[in-house]
Design a protein around this motif. Structure first.
Motif, PDB file in Angstrom:
ATOM      1  N   THR A 116      -8.372  -0.835   5.323  1.00 52.54           N
ATOM      2  CA  THR A 116      -7.878  -0.749   6.704  1.00 52.54           C
ATOM      3  C   THR A 116      -7.431  -2.111   7.227  1.00 52.54           C
ATOM      4  O   THR A 116      -7.628  -2.450   8.390  1.00 52.54           O
ATOM      5  CB  THR A 116      -8.969  -0.158   7.625  1.00 52.54           C
ATOM      6  OG1 THR A 116     -10.125  -1.015   7.539  1.00 52.54           O
ATOM      7  CG2 THR A 116      -9.355   1.236   7.203  1.00 52.54           C
ATOM      8  N   GLY A 117      -6.841  -2.920   6.322  1.00 47.75           N
ATOM      9  CA  GLY A 117      -6.290  -4.209   6.723  1.00 47.75           C
ATOM     10  C   GLY A 117      -4.868  -4.035   7.230  1.00 47.75           C
ATOM     11  O   GLY A 117      -4.537  -3.017   7.839  1.00 47.75           O
ATOM     12  N   THR A 118      -4.016  -5.039   6.978  1.00 48.46           N
ATOM     13  CA  THR A 118      -2.630  -4.969   7.467  1.00 48.46           C
ATOM     14  C   THR A 118      -1.926  -3.709   6.959  1.00 48.46           C
ATOM     15  O   THR A 118      -1.308  -2.967   7.732  1.00 48.46           O
ATOM     16  CB  THR A 118      -1.844  -6.207   6.999  1.00 48.46           C
ATOM     17  OG1 THR A 118      -2.447  -7.364   7.541  1.00 48.46           O
ATOM     18  CG2 THR A 118      -0.400  -6.133   7.455  1.00 48.46           C
ATOM     19  N   LEU A 119      -2.024  -3.453   5.646  1.00 46.84           N
ATOM     20  CA  LEU A 119      -1.344  -2.284   5.075  1.00 46.84           C
ATOM     21  C   LEU A 119      -1.901  -1.004   5.670  1.00 46.84           C
ATOM     22  O   LEU A 119      -1.160  -0.140   6.142  1.00 46.84           O
ATOM     23  CB  LEU A 119      -1.551  -2.238   3.549  1.00 46.84           C
ATOM     24  CG  LEU A 119      -0.352  -2.612   2.692  1.00 46.84           C
ATOM     25  CD1 LEU A 119       0.024  -4.053   2.929  1.00 46.84           C
ATOM     26  CD2 LEU A 119      -0.632  -2.381   1.227  1.00 46.84           C
ATOM     27  N   ASP A 154       3.610   3.153  -6.326  1.00 44.91           N
ATOM     28  CA  ASP A 154       4.481   1.966  -6.227  1.00 44.91           C
ATOM     29  C   ASP A 154       4.013   0.882  -7.191  1.00 44.91           C
ATOM     30  O   ASP A 154       4.754  -0.055  -7.480  1.00 44.91           O
ATOM     31  CB  ASP A 154       4.446   1.432  -4.788  1.00 44.91           C
ATOM     32  CG  ASP A 154       5.464   0.324  -4.537  1.00 44.91           C
ATOM     33  OD1 ASP A 154       6.664   0.558  -4.808  1.00 44.91           O
ATOM     34  OD2 ASP A 154       5.060  -0.764  -4.095  1.00 44.91           O
ATOM     35  N   ARG A 177     -13.451   1.564   4.596  1.00 47.42           N
ATOM     36  CA  ARG A 177     -13.489   0.103   4.509  1.00 47.42           C
ATOM     37  C   ARG A 177     -14.900  -0.324   4.148  1.00 47.42           C
ATOM     38  O   ARG A 177     -15.810   0.498   4.078  1.00 47.42           O
ATOM     39  CB  ARG A 177     -13.038  -0.536   5.820  1.00 47.42           C
ATOM     40  CG  ARG A 177     -13.987  -0.233   6.984  1.00 47.42           C
ATOM     41  CD  ARG A 177     -13.522  -0.902   8.256  1.00 47.42           C
ATOM     42  NE  ARG A 177     -13.474  -2.349   8.121  1.00 47.42           N
ATOM     43  CZ  ARG A 177     -13.276  -3.183   9.132  1.00 47.42           C
ATOM     44  NH1 ARG A 177     -13.104  -2.708  10.344  1.00 47.42           N
ATOM     45  NH2 ARG A 177     -13.262  -4.485   8.941  1.00 47.42           N
ATOM     46  N   GLN A 178     -15.071  -1.618   3.892  1.00 45.44           N
ATOM     47  CA  GLN A 178     -16.390  -2.106   3.497  1.00 45.44           C
ATOM     48  C   GLN A 178     -17.385  -1.960   4.641  1.00 45.44           C
ATOM     49  O   GLN A 178     -18.477  -1.444   4.462  1.00 45.44           O
ATOM     50  CB  GLN A 178     -16.297  -3.557   3.044  1.00 45.44           C
ATOM     51  CG  GLN A 178     -15.320  -3.714   1.887  1.00 45.44           C
ATOM     52  CD  GLN A 178     -15.329  -5.104   1.304  1.00 45.44           C
ATOM     53  OE1 GLN A 178     -16.082  -5.418   0.397  1.00 45.44           O
ATOM     54  NE2 GLN A 178     -14.473  -5.942   1.840  1.00 45.44           N
ATOM     55  N   SER A 179     -17.002  -2.446   5.815  1.00 49.71           N
ATOM     56  CA  SER A 179     -17.840  -2.211   6.992  1.00 49.71           C
ATOM     57  C   SER A 179     -17.335  -0.918   7.619  1.00 49.71           C
ATOM     58  O   SER A 179     -16.268  -0.439   7.277  1.00 49.71           O
ATOM     59  CB  SER A 179     -17.709  -3.358   7.984  1.00 49.71           C
ATOM     60  OG  SER A 179     -16.661  -3.102   8.883  1.00 49.71           O
ATOM     61  N   VAL A 216      -0.213   2.225  -3.049  1.00 49.84           N
ATOM     62  CA  VAL A 216       0.692   1.117  -2.719  1.00 49.84           C
ATOM     63  C   VAL A 216      -0.079  -0.203  -2.762  1.00 49.84           C
ATOM     64  O   VAL A 216       0.352  -1.203  -2.191  1.00 49.84           O
ATOM     65  CB  VAL A 216       1.344   1.284  -1.326  1.00 49.84           C
ATOM     66  CG1 VAL A 216       2.433   2.345  -1.362  1.00 49.84           C
ATOM     67  CG2 VAL A 216       0.304   1.620  -0.261  1.00 49.84           C
ATOM     68  N   THR A 256     -17.299   2.356   2.080  1.00 57.36           N
ATOM     69  CA  THR A 256     -16.888   2.507   0.677  1.00 57.36           C
ATOM     70  C   THR A 256     -17.857   3.405  -0.096  1.00 57.36           C
ATOM     71  O   THR A 256     -17.436   4.177  -0.954  1.00 57.36           O
ATOM     72  CB  THR A 256     -16.817   1.134  -0.008  1.00 57.36           C
ATOM     73  OG1 THR A 256     -16.221   0.214   0.904  1.00 57.36           O
ATOM     74  CG2 THR A 256     -15.980   1.182  -1.270  1.00 57.36           C
ATOM     75  N   THR A 270      -0.602 -11.953   3.800  1.00 55.94           N
ATOM     76  CA  THR A 270      -1.091 -10.784   4.515  1.00 55.94           C
ATOM     77  C   THR A 270      -0.634 -10.863   5.965  1.00 55.94           C
ATOM     78  O   THR A 270      -0.364 -11.946   6.487  1.00 55.94           O
ATOM     79  CB  THR A 270      -2.639 -10.688   4.436  1.00 55.94           C
ATOM     80  OG1 THR A 270      -3.037  -9.409   4.955  1.00 55.94           O
ATOM     81  CG2 THR A 270      -3.323 -11.772   5.224  1.00 55.94           C
TER      82      THR A 270
END
Ligand code: NDP
Length: 307
Positions: free
Chosen positions: A142-145, A249, A164-166, A223, A179, A87
């Motif tokens: 809403t992480g790296t991707l 993808d 996102r979760q939070s 993706v 979520t 990641t």
């Protein structure tokens, strides 16, 4: 920990030539070599795409993917094997791929490519093409991707919301949903883009109910990982014109089986799990590997540690 030999498993060849990574790490104090399945036992660590049971005798496994859903976390933990992932490196690549899908839909470029195959001079309907500024994209994860997608789409004038979760805010996102409010978030979007890891919680997160909540003129983009989507439910929604189209993808079964109806749908773009491909992939992975080799030598906590 004293590492002596790091293997670059031949399965990474699906993404880059293994020798490229091995060569870029020659200056390390440990031996680095490209290995096949019969040489796993002479290593104490491995960089790999695929999982092998023989890895359970190693000290450390590094996955060249961010998604590590194919690795048996509990068994690794029991056997004392460290697992790290990649990641952090797929923001720009996946962001540009997603921007490409959206531009294809908005500017109807996928229709032109399809028509060209048949030497057909066919212009789109007067009301088919549109521009992206003023549209809304909902990015789920809403992480790296997700951040890379938000940054790239934001630059195209798209309003970007996140799930996102939070609900803590993340740079690049105009609004954030939890979520639990997924249906509300997707209902307001022209584009819904999935960028979550595959976990027990996200398996089939996108089911018939989620597709019903989306607008009928909205596009769906995955993706992340195939099983985050109930694929038959997506196919039903596309066939019923409950969605405008999809760019995919990743799939429940990869390679996507020849008999899948997705192949022939007009407003479906299919790419073969390569949204993050770049000729610099081996360098990006190499930086994480290099960092962790040095951390192992000094007994520091590994970066990107999963198990
Ligand atoms: P990160 O760990 O950086 O980000 C994960 C994000 O997902 C976090 O924002 C997290 O939210 C969110 N999330 C996790 N569970 C849920 C949930 N139940 N509901 C909503 N949001 C959730 O991972 P990456 O961005 O690096 O990668 C994400 C996934 O994308 C990978 O696991 C992999 O499967 C896939 N991937 C696909 C690629 C391709 O080639 N197509 C390339 C690279 C990755 P929070 O922060 O609130 O916990």
């Amino acid at each position: 920990v004293e590492l002596e030999r790091l293997g670059v498993h031949e399965s990474v060849s699906h993404v880059f030539p293994p020798a490229k990574l091995a060569t870029s790490l020659v200056d390390l104090s440990i031996e680095v070599a490209v290995i096949g399945d019969d040489e796993i036992d002479v290593c104490d660590a491995v960089v790999t795409l695929e999982y092998r049971e023989a890895f359970l005798d190693l000290h450390w496994i590094h996955s060249i993917q961010a998604g590590v859903d194919r690795f048996p976390f509990e068994t690794l933990e029991e056997r004392g094997v460290l697992l790290t992932n990649s990641t952090g490196i797929h923001d720009r690549t996946v962001g540009e791929t997603v921007a490409g899908y959206l531009l294809m839909f908005a500017r109807r470029l996928h229709d032109h490519v399809a028509n060209q195959q048949q030497r057909r001079w066919d212009r789109p309907e007067w009301d088919a093409a549109f521009t992206l500024p003023g549209t809304t994209a909902c990015v789920v994860g809403t992480g790296t991707l997700g951040r890379g997608v938000a940054e790239t789409l934001g630059a195209l004038g798209i309003r970007v919301t996140g799930v996102r979760q939070s609900t803590d805010s993340v740079p690049g996102f105009d609004e954030m949903f939890a979520t639990d409010d997924l249906l509300e978030a997707v209902a307001a979007a022209d584009f819904v883009i999935v960028t979550v890891p595959l976990t027990d919680e996200t398996r089939h997160l996108f089911d018939a109910e989620a597709f019903a909540a989306m607008r009928t003129d909205a596009y769906f983009v995955n993706v992340a990982r195939g099983p985050v989507v109930d694929e038959p439910a997506l196919i039903d929604a596309l066939e019923a014109d409950d969605l405008a189209g999809a760019a995919l993808d990743v799939f429940e079964t990869e390679p996507l089986p020849e008999e899948s109806p997705l192949w022939e749908m007009d407003d479906v773009i299919i790419s073969p799990h390569c949204a993050a491909y770049t000729r610099d992939y081996f360098r990006d992975v190499g930086e994480i590997v290099r960092e962790n080799v040095s951390r192992l030598e000094t007994d520091d906590d590994l970066t990107n540690r999963v198990v």
